[in-house]
Design a protein around this motif. Structure first.
Motif, PDB file in Angstrom:
ATOM      1  N   SER A 103       0.839  -1.202   0.000  1.00 46.92           N
ATOM      2  CA  SER A 103       0.000   0.000   0.000  1.00 46.92           C
ATOM      3  C   SER A 103       0.872   1.250   0.000  1.00 46.92           C
ATOM      4  O   SER A 103       0.592   2.218  -0.719  1.00 46.92           O
ATOM      5  CB  SER A 103      -0.919   0.006   1.229  1.00 46.92           C
ATOM      6  OG  SER A 103      -1.842  -1.068   1.169  1.00 46.92           O
ATOM      7  N   HIS A 104       1.913   1.226   0.805  1.00 47.76           N
ATOM      8  CA  HIS A 104       2.842   2.353   0.859  1.00 47.76           C
ATOM      9  C   HIS A 104       3.527   2.556  -0.499  1.00 47.76           C
ATOM     10  O   HIS A 104       3.615   3.685  -0.999  1.00 47.76           O
ATOM     11  CB  HIS A 104       3.889   2.102   1.944  1.00 47.76           C
ATOM     12  CG  HIS A 104       5.046   3.044   1.911  1.00 47.76           C
ATOM     13  ND1 HIS A 104       4.925   4.394   2.176  1.00 47.76           N
ATOM     14  CD2 HIS A 104       6.367   2.837   1.645  1.00 47.76           C
ATOM     15  CE1 HIS A 104       6.108   4.971   2.077  1.00 47.76           C
ATOM     16  NE2 HIS A 104       7.003   4.051   1.748  1.00 47.76           N
ATOM     17  N   ARG A 107       1.185   4.188  -2.984  1.00 44.20           N
ATOM     18  CA  ARG A 107       1.002   5.622  -2.744  1.00 44.20           C
ATOM     19  C   ARG A 107       2.224   6.401  -3.244  1.00 44.20           C
ATOM     20  O   ARG A 107       2.081   7.453  -3.888  1.00 44.20           O
ATOM     21  CB  ARG A 107       0.776   5.901  -1.255  1.00 44.20           C
ATOM     22  CG  ARG A 107      -0.546   5.401  -0.705  1.00 44.20           C
ATOM     23  CD  ARG A 107      -0.850   6.008   0.660  1.00 44.20           C
ATOM     24  NE  ARG A 107       0.205   5.762   1.639  1.00 44.20           N
ATOM     25  CZ  ARG A 107       0.307   4.666   2.372  1.00 44.20           C
ATOM     26  NH1 ARG A 107      -0.586   3.687   2.239  1.00 44.20           N
ATOM     27  NH2 ARG A 107       1.279   4.524   3.246  1.00 44.20           N
ATOM     28  N   ASP A 214       3.490  11.602   1.680  1.00 48.25           N
ATOM     29  CA  ASP A 214       2.734  10.393   2.037  1.00 48.25           C
ATOM     30  C   ASP A 214       2.028  10.607   3.371  1.00 48.25           C
ATOM     31  O   ASP A 214       2.667  10.910   4.382  1.00 48.25           O
ATOM     32  CB  ASP A 214       3.673   9.186   2.133  1.00 48.25           C
ATOM     33  CG  ASP A 214       2.923   7.886   2.362  1.00 48.25           C
ATOM     34  OD1 ASP A 214       1.696   7.850   2.113  1.00 48.25           O
ATOM     35  OD2 ASP A 214       3.561   6.898   2.784  1.00 48.25           O
ATOM     36  N   ASN A 258      -5.767   9.494  -7.496  1.00 46.23           N
ATOM     37  CA  ASN A 258      -6.720   8.421  -7.224  1.00 46.23           C
ATOM     38  C   ASN A 258      -6.835   7.463  -8.400  1.00 46.23           C
ATOM     39  O   ASN A 258      -6.994   6.253  -8.221  1.00 46.23           O
ATOM     40  CB  ASN A 258      -8.085   9.004  -6.895  1.00 46.23           C
ATOM     41  CG  ASN A 258      -8.103   9.715  -5.562  1.00 46.23           C
ATOM     42  OD1 ASN A 258      -7.319   9.381  -4.661  1.00 46.23           O
ATOM     43  ND2 ASN A 258      -8.969  10.707  -5.396  1.00 46.23           N
ATOM     44  N   LEU A 261      -3.593   5.379  -8.442  1.00 45.88           N
ATOM     45  CA  LEU A 261      -3.611   4.498  -7.286  1.00 45.88           C
ATOM     46  C   LEU A 261      -4.618   3.369  -7.479  1.00 45.88           C
ATOM     47  O   LEU A 261      -4.347   2.207  -7.144  1.00 45.88           O
ATOM     48  CB  LEU A 261      -3.972   5.314  -6.032  1.00 45.88           C
ATOM     49  CG  LEU A 261      -3.720   4.672  -4.678  1.00 45.88           C
ATOM     50  CD1 LEU A 261      -2.259   4.272  -4.519  1.00 45.88           C
ATOM     51  CD2 LEU A 261      -4.125   5.632  -3.560  1.00 45.88           C
TER      52      LEU A 261
END
Length: 266
Positions: A103-104, A107, A214, A258, A261
């Protein structure tokens, strides 16, 4: 002890990277490689249709996606997509940590894509790939740690281990994959906030700026510095900061962020 087994680059990524380095290879050749994996094809079309490309005409064919992104852009997008397999494991102790790392990475990849695109001096797909690969060393540490006798305390011990070893191990992996030095540099210093800024943005600069923005850093991440960091970069305009001491381009690119991502699945 020379016992660490380095992961292999997924087959479709290996094939497309090899093809993209051949000057005689054209769009049709790249399309044939991508089409061997339906999921990868769908991903490329999704990226090419994303808000990041701001196109009014949606596409449905992989050939159109390759033309829109370019051969090198498609190469980096495919490589980025296939890396998600390295963030998966059946070990229950490692699953949550790899989920956090993935997930990191997503991002940071999305932020890097937007920053590179709007600063205008670096290829956005290459920046996206840089964001995704910067945690490769961390994934190796997670999957290795759970094989050791006992369970590593991920809340305390792992934080120190990751900060010390993730960079060198990540560099080992990328060199084994024959990645360029510019990407090796990214994994060696993704959060080196103390380094001297370059006159023009590099991939490692972009990934570092992405870390600054972040909103949900992982436990092993460095402490985010003050906004004074952004004043050190000569290529950032004085009026590029908003009232929250963040780059305006990040705040204004919400739809793009978005969209990218979502395409990554992060």
């Amino acid at each position: 002890n020379d016992e660490l087994v380095l992961p292999s680059l997924p087959e479709v990524a290996t094939k497309i990277r090899s093809a993209a380095e051949d000057d005689d290879v054209g769009v049709e050749d790249i399309v044939k490689v991508v089409q061997t994996d339906p999921a990868t094809s769908a991903y490329c079309i999704s990226i090419a249709n994303s808000a990041a490309y701001a196109s009014a005409s949606p596409i449905a064919e992989i050939r159109e996606a390759v033309v829109r992104m370019g051969i090198q852009g498609t190469r980096d997008a495919v490589t980025a997509y296939t890396l998600r397999s390295l963030f998966q494991t059946k070990n229950i102790h490692a699953q949550q940590q790899l989920k956090i790392a993935w997930s990191h990475s997503c991002r940071i990849a999305a932020l890097s894509f937007v920053l590179a695109k709007h600063l205008g001096t670096l290829n956005a797909e290459r920046a996206l790939l840089a964001g995704l690969i910067h945690e490769i060393g961390t994934t190796m540490l997670i999957t290795t740690a759970v094989k050791l006798e006992g369970t590593l305390n991920f809340d305390n011990d792992f934080r120190f281990v990751a900060r010390e070893l993730a960079g060198p191990i990540g560099a080992m992996v990328l060199r084994a994959w024959h990645f360029p030095d510019s990407l090796v540099e990214v994994v060696l210093e993704p959060e080196n906030y103390q380094k001297e800024p370059n006159e023009k943005p590099t991939l490692s600069d972009i990934v570092m700026l992405a870390h600054y923005h972040d909103v949900e850093p992982p436990p092993w991440s460095e402490k985010t510095p003050s906004a004074e960091l952004l004043t050190r970069f000569p290529y950032l305009e004085k009026d590029s900061l908003d009232d929250n001491h963040r780059l305006r381009v990040v705040e204004e690119a919400g739809e793009e962020l978005n969209s990218v991502l979502g395409s990554l699945g992060g």
